[in-house]
Design an enzyme around this catalytic site. Structure first.
Site, PDB file in Angstrom:
ATOM      1  N   CYS A 142      35.298  40.331  40.398  1.00 44.35           N
ATOM      2  CA  CYS A 142      36.572  40.846  40.910  1.00 44.35           C
ATOM      3  C   CYS A 142      36.718  40.757  42.430  1.00 44.35           C
ATOM      4  CB  CYS A 142      36.787  42.275  40.418  1.00 44.35           C
ATOM      5  SG  CYS A 142      38.524  42.820  40.524  1.00 44.35           S
ATOM      6  N   LYS A 172      27.749  43.429  41.616  1.00 45.61           N
ATOM      7  CA  LYS A 172      28.907  43.202  42.484  1.00 45.61           C
ATOM      8  C   LYS A 172      28.576  43.540  43.934  1.00 45.61           C
ATOM      9  CE  LYS A 172      33.863  44.424  42.521  1.00 45.61           C
ATOM     10  NZ  LYS A 172      34.888  45.162  41.753  1.00 45.61           N
ATOM     11  N   GLU A 196      36.224  42.423  33.510  1.00 40.42           N
ATOM     12  CA  GLU A 196      35.431  43.426  34.219  1.00 40.42           C
ATOM     13  C   GLU A 196      35.479  44.776  33.508  1.00 40.42           C
ATOM     14  OE1 GLU A 196      34.981  45.177  38.788  1.00 40.42           O
ATOM     15  OE2 GLU A 196      36.922  44.416  38.105  1.00 40.42           O
TER      16      GLU A 196
END
Length: 292
Positions: A151, A114, A41
């Site tokens: 994540c 995300k 990331e």
């Protein structure tokens, strides 16, 4: 078999050096036959979310932009599919934490913004990132349908399930997670174990391989409010029964290469038919924030 490469890297404030080392690792893995290579990331820079600083928005870039051009050319030269992770400037004042998949001809074949954005000490991501608006859709590539998440998404079984229901061949998590130095050894162990267990659980529940690529090394908190983050590495690949098939160390950089058997998912789903037995008539409550 899908020959897959993972790059677990320790970053510094020298962005050009970080990128050059990534390029070197990509070439190394491609030279060993990797068809798919996954980066961690926000791999170009330090993990800047330890503080809230409006000047940091200058790190963001458009998609397409400089990084997609640079990594796209490398993907085309080497004939590999790359999963990259960028700080996206979508419009003035509108930014995302965005995974970009580059096809083996260098083109941007898909992006994922995300969806779950944390806001905790040393992880002030809500200051920088607008939650994604592209839903949970796999990205079709020459090596398969990639269920790319990022994540904090890895803690949410709903995200993995929706990717699986839409036909993902595997789940991929570029990641930046680590320890705060004041935590006890016992608490550190619990945190890392929970992180691994949750993702292995997604593999089991969905009958899919999982790729998780974390950064490694210490990054100081520029504000001095905390003692910084020791990223715990431990990048890994789990098979569709949750078994660990390869794993990186917690304290050093590492390039991993592994053959992932995508055909095994069908075999596992036949013996563990979770999709057959789902009670889709009884899950309406999942769309509520809380059930009183």
């Amino acid at each position: 078999m899908l020959k897959t490469g993972l790059i677990q890297q320790s970053n510094t404030s020298n962005i050009e050096d970080n990128i050059q080392r990534l390029e070197k690792s990509i070439r190394e893995l491609a030279g060993k036959g990797a068809q798919l290579i996954v980066l961690q990331e926000l791999h170009n820079s330090l993990y800047f979310c330890q503080t809230e600083d409006t000047e940091t928005f200058d790190l963001a870039e458009t998609i397409p932009g400089p990084s997609t051009d640079r990594f796209g050319k490398l993907a085309a030269e080497l004939g590999v599919v790359l999963v990259t992770s960028l700080f996206e400037k979508r419009a003035p004042g509108l930014y995302h934490n965005t995974a970009v998949v580059l096809e083996s001809d260098g083109t941007v074949v898909g992006i994922y913004r995300k969806m779950h954005i944390p806001d905790d000490p040393a992880y002030y991501e809500k200051f920088y990132f607008t939650p994604g608006d592209l839903d949970f859709n796999p990205i079709d590539t020459s090596v398969g349908r990639l269920g790319v998440l990022v994540c904090w998404d890895q803690w949410f079984p709903e995200a993995a399930r929706l990717m699986a229901l839409r036909g993902a061949d595997l789940l991929i998590y570029p990641t930046a997670i680590g320890w705060e130095s004041t935590d006890s050894p016992e608490e550190k162990a619990r945190q890392k174990d929970a992180w691994t267990i949750s993702q292995r659980g997604h593999a089991v529940a969905n009958g899919l391989p999982v790729i998780s690529v974390n950064r490694v090394g210490f990054e100081a908190d520029p504000s001095g409010m905390t003692k910084g983050i020791q990223f715990w590495g431990n990048s890994f690949v789990a098979g569709p029964q949750g078994e660990i098939v390869t794993e990186a160390p917690t304290d050093s950089e590492r390039n991993l290469i592994i053959d992932i058997d995508l055909e095994r998912s069908e075999k596992v789903r036949r013996i563990w038919p979770f999709f057959r037995d789902r009670r889709i008539d009884a899950y309406q409550g999942l769309t509520k924030r809380f059930l009183d």
